[in-house]
Structure formats: structure tokens, C-alpha cells
Design an enzyme around this catalytic site. Structure first.
Site, PDB file in Angstrom:
ATOM      1  N   HIS A   1       0.886  -1.203   0.041  1.00 45.55           N
ATOM      2  CA  HIS A   1       0.149   0.006  -0.027  1.00 45.55           C
ATOM      3  C   HIS A   1       0.877   1.301   0.009  1.00 45.55           C
ATOM      4  O   HIS A   1       0.423   2.117  -0.616  1.00 45.55           O
ATOM      5  CB  HIS A   1      -0.904   0.054   1.168  1.00 45.55           C
TER       6      HIS A   1
ATOM      7  N   HIS B   1      -9.234  -2.278  -5.334  1.00 43.14           N
ATOM      8  CA  HIS B   1      -7.873  -2.803  -4.123  1.00 43.14           C
ATOM      9  C   HIS B   1      -7.057  -3.411  -4.791  1.00 43.14           C
ATOM     10  O   HIS B   1      -6.105  -3.312  -4.581  1.00 43.14           O
ATOM     11  CB  HIS B   1      -8.640  -3.239  -2.797  1.00 43.14           C
TER      12      HIS B   1
ATOM     13  N   ASP C   1      -3.082  -3.103  -5.210  1.00 49.13           N
ATOM     14  CA  ASP C   1      -2.090  -3.856  -4.938  1.00 49.13           C
ATOM     15  C   ASP C   1      -1.001  -4.189  -5.969  1.00 49.13           C
ATOM     16  O   ASP C   1       0.054  -4.138  -5.991  1.00 49.13           O
ATOM     17  CB  ASP C   1      -2.524  -5.397  -4.899  1.00 49.13           C
TER      18      ASP C   1
ATOM     19  N   HIS D   1      -0.259 -11.129  -5.338  1.00 50.94           N
ATOM     20  CA  HIS D   1       1.008 -10.412  -4.863  1.00 50.94           C
ATOM     21  C   HIS D   1       1.941 -11.606  -5.999  1.00 50.94           C
ATOM     22  O   HIS D   1       2.907 -10.982  -6.468  1.00 50.94           O
ATOM     23  CB  HIS D   1       1.373 -10.439  -3.783  1.00 50.94           C
TER      24      HIS D   1
END
Length: 331
Positions: free
Chosen positions: A113, A273, A277, A300
Site C-alpha cells: 500500500h 483494491h 496492490d 502478489h
């Protein structure tokens, strides 16, 4: 993530002004004249770690040209700062985690973030000091980190910025038809397109696309919170994860319901969101990217796998100034 209150993030030194102190944010220089940047002054904030549930303090310290983003663990005696690069990211499905190449076993977690906010605000060089293994989760998105950067201001440095230009399409595949791609795009521009598909009716299929800028990030992406299925919370916490999660810093989904009293900030907040990321994970390349990112059900690990694929061949990319294909080490 449980519903117990989490300590709110506290920003030290100043309230964030309405606009960046550096006039270049409103009047960008031509691409050929873009210079490297850092923060104008040091600033810090504190909050709680999303997974550890422990208090976390982070210092953002200005750094000189060509130093990139560096992390330092102040709680580990004589621990040197290390440069963040794509190849020091280690596998972690629920957060972006970097392992120091200089101190075996030392890691820094949940940086995505902050990295997304630095990417959007074009902060090239920075020393990030932590008092523990995890950054604070703060508001669950990047809004507080963005305010922190604004409060510190930005300084231009007397060295031109280098960006990484994508020359050939590269792809990474994950499980259950997940994929991520980088393709050539317009000079000095990063365009992103992302879709997600979750079984919970409150999420379902969502998509979003954007061209990355400070303005688009601030208004469309930064407020969007991390999210979790209510049914997964007990399992995660049994594994020592999500111990700092709460309705203050995460969206909690229960089938077709949003359990947060304030509801959604956007109808498609979850995919936004995921875009946040991706923006943070891509900045782990160590430089801003010029190209187009396309993703479906990304996470991720897949975002980092894509960077490994990009840098696997010098035919896939080049520096904008024509300098040799030599990425800095993470030491």
C-alpha cells in the site's frame, strides 16, 4: 479479520495540505526533462500491523539520487538498509514481503500500500525505516500513506529519471485461469486493466481500468480497502494472520453482505483494491514502468512472477535513456 477495533494510524509532524508542495505535481515536466525525486523532509506514522496485530512505526526519510527505495529494520541491531528489487520479494499470498539480501532471515512485510502511493506520486528515492517486521495497515488502503507523502512534500533531485519501457508482451499464469501481462504502451505512461471473479455475491465479477497518475490514484484507488471473507477469518487468525484486521481497516464480506457499517466506498471497491496492490507490486521493479498491465484474478505472487518474466530477457525491456540493461542489486 475480526471486528475488534484496531489502533488508528497517527501521522507525525503535520496535517496533509490539500495539494502537493512541489508544483511539478500540477505541471508535469516534459518526459525528456523529468528528474528524480525524493521527499522534501522526513515524516513518520504509526498504526497496527495487519497480520501481526502489533504496533508498527514507519519513518519515511529523504534519500539521494539513484538510491531507489530502501528498507531498514531499526529493531534489528546493526541491520543495514537494503534496496527493494523484484528479486528480493518472497512468496506470500496475503501480502508483499521482501527478504533482505544483507541480513539472513530479516523480512519486511505488507509494503504494497505504501509502494502504490510512492508509485503514483512518482517518489523515486526513499529510505523507509521500521521498528518491526511489518508496515502499519492504517486505513486498509493507501489514503493515509498518500496524506503522509503530501505532508512531507517532494523535492526534485539533479539527476534525470530512468523508466523501464516494456518492448515485448510478457505473460505470467497462475491457478484457476489467473494471469497477468505486460505489453508495450505509450511512452512514460502506465495503463492498467484488471478483472476479478469471486464466488461471494457481494463481490462477484468486477473490472476496472485506468492510466496511473497521482490524480487518478488519489480519487479512484487510494481509498479502497483490503477485503476478506468473513468465513476465512478464524482460519487466518489460527495461522497467525490478520490479527490486526478490523472493520476500520478492511472490508469484511459475508456472502451477499458487507459487514462494515459504512458499506462500500465504490460499487467495485474490491477490484480497485486489487488494482492498488498491482500498482504497489509493480513498483518493486525499482523503477516506474512504461507500458500496459492486464490482469485477471491477480495476486502478489503472480504480480512478482510477471516481473521475473519481464526481466528474464533484455529483449523484453529497456531503460528510457538508453542506458545498459543492468538493474541495481538489492544490496
Amino acid at each position: 479479520m475480526g471486528a475488534r477495533p484496531a489502533s488508528s494510524g497517527k501521522v507525525a509532524h503535520a496535517q496533509a495540505p490539500a495539494l502537493m508542495t512541489d508544483a511539478s505535481y500540477s505541471r508535469p515536466a516534459p518526459a525528456s526533462l523529468q528528474m528524480q525525486t525524493s521527499l522534501d523532509r522526513a515524516i513518520q506514522c504509526q498504526g497496527i500491523g495487519l497480520h501481526s496485530g502489533k504496533p508498527a512505526l514507519v519513518h519515511l526519510v529523504p534519500a539521494g539520487p539513484d538510491t531507489g527505495t530502501r528498507f531498514q529494520r531499526l529493531d534489528v541491531a546493526a541491520s543495514p538498509a537494503f534496496r527493494l528489487t523484484y528479486d528480493c520479494i518472497i512468496s506470500s499470498p496475503l501480502a508483499t514481503v521482501a527478504s533482505s539480501p544483507l541480513t539472513p532471515g530479516l523480512t519486511v512485510a505488507t509494503m504494497e500500500h505504501l509502494m502504490a502511493a510512492l508509485h503514483a506520486c512518482e517518489v523515486d528515492n526513499l529510505l523507509i525505516q521500521l521498528d518491526g517486521p511489518e508496515l502499519p495497515i492504517l486505513d486498509g488502503g493507501s489514503r493515509t500513506f498518500l496524506s503522509l507523502i503530501k505532508a512531507a512534500g517532494r523535492s526534485r533531485l539533479p539527476v534525470p529519471r530512468r523508466t523501464i519501457e516494456v518492448l515485448r508482451p510478457v505473460h505470467a499464469k497462475g491457478k484457476n485461469d489467473a494471469y497477468a501481462s505486460l505489453l508495450p504502451g505509450r511512452p512514460e505512461e502506465l495503463e492498467l486493466s484488471l478483472t476479478i471473479d469471486f464466488p461471494a455475491p457481494a463481490i462477484g465479477k468486477q473490472s476496472f481500468q485506468m492510466v496511473l497518475s497521482q490524480h487518478s490514484f488519489e480519487h479512484d484507488i487510494a481509498p479502497c480497502r483490503t477485503f476478506v471473507n468473513h468465513q476465512d477469518i478464524t482460519m487466518l487468525q489460527a495461522q497467525g494472520l490478520a490479527l490486526g484486521g478490523s472493520l476500520e481497516n478492511a472490508l469484511v464480506i459475508q456472502h451477499d453482505r458487507i459487514l462494515n457499517p459504512d458499506g462500500l466506498r465504490f460499487d467495485n471497491e474490491c477490484v480497485r483494491h486489487k488494482m492498488l496492490d498491482a500498482i504497489g507490486d509493480l513498483y518493486c521493479a525499482g523503477f516506474r514502468l512504461s507500458g500496459r498491465f492486464e490482469g485477471h484474478k491477480t495476486g502478489h505472487a503472480l504480480n512478482n512472477q510477471l516481473l521475473h518474466t519481464l526481466f528474464a530477457s533484455p529483449e523484453n525491456w529497456r531503460f528510457s535513456d538508453g542506458s545498459p540493461h543492468r538493474l541495481p542489486s538489492s544490496g
